[in-house]
Scaffold this active site. Structure first.
Site, short mmCIF file in Angstrom:
data_model
loop_
_atom_site.label_atom_id
_atom_site.label_comp_id
_atom_site.label_asym_id
_atom_site.label_seq_id
_atom_site.Cartn_x
_atom_site.Cartn_y
_atom_site.Cartn_z
N ARG A 69 1.05 -1.51 0.27
CA ARG A 69 -0.14 0.00 -0.23
C ARG A 69 0.92 1.40 -0.38
O ARG A 69 1.99 1.73 0.61
CB ARG A 69 -1.07 -0.13 0.89
CG ARG A 69 -2.00 -1.03 0.75
CD ARG A 69 -2.26 -0.75 -0.19
NE ARG A 69 -4.09 -1.97 0.22
CZ ARG A 69 -4.57 -2.11 -0.66
NH1 ARG A 69 -5.28 -0.93 -1.42
NH2 ARG A 69 -6.19 -2.61 -0.47
N GLU A 124 -1.42 -5.45 -7.08
CA GLU A 124 -2.18 -6.59 -7.65
C GLU A 124 -1.47 -7.65 -7.96
O GLU A 124 -2.00 -8.83 -7.56
CB GLU A 124 -3.57 -7.01 -8.05
CG GLU A 124 -4.52 -5.85 -7.52
CD GLU A 124 -6.13 -5.55 -7.47
OE1 GLU A 124 -5.89 -6.60 -8.74
OE2 GLU A 124 -7.44 -6.24 -7.13
N GLU A 154 -8.81 -12.39 -6.55
CA GLU A 154 -7.31 -12.39 -5.70
C GLU A 154 -6.58 -13.61 -4.72
O GLU A 154 -5.82 -13.77 -4.36
CB GLU A 154 -7.92 -11.43 -4.68
CG GLU A 154 -8.35 -9.59 -4.98
CD GLU A 154 -8.28 -8.64 -3.72
OE1 GLU A 154 -8.06 -8.73 -2.80
OE2 GLU A 154 -8.41 -7.54 -4.64
N GLU A 168 -14.48 -10.24 -6.60
CA GLU A 168 -13.19 -10.70 -5.37
C GLU A 168 -12.44 -10.96 -4.63
O GLU A 168 -11.20 -11.53 -4.88
CB GLU A 168 -13.19 -9.01 -4.82
CG GLU A 168 -13.55 -7.59 -4.91
CD GLU A 168 -12.42 -7.27 -6.17
OE1 GLU A 168 -11.25 -6.94 -5.99
OE2 GLU A 168 -12.98 -5.65 -6.93
N ALA A 213 -10.46 -8.03 -1.00
CA ALA A 213 -11.93 -6.25 -0.77
C ALA A 213 -11.70 -5.94 -1.96
O ALA A 213 -11.01 -6.49 -3.03
CB ALA A 213 -10.96 -5.78 0.14
#
Length: 229
Positions: free
Chosen positions: A75, A156, A108, A104, A87
């Site tokens: 992040r 991602e 993910e 999602e 998320a």
């Protein structure tokens, strides 16, 4: 002496203080930074800067081995790789949040779930952002293929999927070693429901989500001020 609230009073109540002026300071790909001049009930005015946000959904995916699916994701604003639940943003107009959550989860961590419940709703930073998040509990997990055409990009593309034992994850949260708000709120809500025998009383997947309707009404009111929302 402060009064003691009664159970029926433990509820967030809609209010809308009049917006005298509304200005867009900057637009990004997903968020808009704005400033409002707001009239208070006393007749004074105040200025508030905040982010218009589409909202999001998070998933606490809990398997039959007492593990929770997490991702390890960089992040940039906080310069950390965080332990997070799957998320994503609710930025597809008209899409039900469950559809977004299912997408999602498949994108993910390559999972699908047969049992979905609402764990907890939260406003992640109500003094600075509109963001409302619904965190879901997903059970009955099995492998799933990513949605057709999905290609991971940005953070991602470097994200790692892992399993975390529930007990170890609770301990890490209480020790301050993991900080993602969706993970903290979701895991601790699950732990509370589990310890109090409340798993079967969790809200169904179509439970009302008042914050979403409030956000839509707020944005319409802002659009009526200057037509830019």
């Amino acid at each position: 002496m402060p009064r003691e609230l009664q159970p029926a009073e433990l509820v967030d109540v809609n209010q809308h203080w009049p917006v005298v002026s509304h200005q867009v300071l900057g637009r990004g790909s997903k968020h808009t930074f704005v400033t409002d001049t707001v009239r208070t009930p006393s007749g004074a005015t105040m200025q508030r800067e905040y982010i218009l946000h589409p909202g999001a959904v998070g998933i606490i995916a809990w398997d039959d081995r007492d593990r929770i699916a997490v991702v390890l994701q960089y992040r940039h604003p906080v310069a950390q790789r965080l332990v997070e639940p799957p998320a994503g943003l609710l930025d597809q107009p008209g899409e039900h949040y469950l559809i977004g959550a299912q997408r999602e989860l498949a994108e993910e961590v390559g999972l699908q779930a047969s049992d979905w419940r609402v764990l907890v709703d939260l406003l992640t930073s109500p003094g600075a952002s509109q963001e409302s998040v619904r965190i879901l509990l997903a059970r009955g997990l099995s492998e799933a293929e990513p949605p057709e055409g999905f290609v991971a990009s940005g953070e991602e593309a470097e994200m790692e999927f892992a399993w975390a034992p529930r007990t170890a994850l609770v301990a890490a949260i209480l020790a301050g070693r993991v900080q993602n708000p969706l993970l903290v709120a979701g895991v601790l809500a699950l732990e509370t429901a589990r310890l109090t025998g409340g798993l079967d009383q969790l809200r169904g997947i179509d439970a009302p989500w008042p914050a979403r309707a409030t956000r839509d009404a707020q944005n319409q009111a802002l659009a009526d001020v200057d037509g830019t929302c």
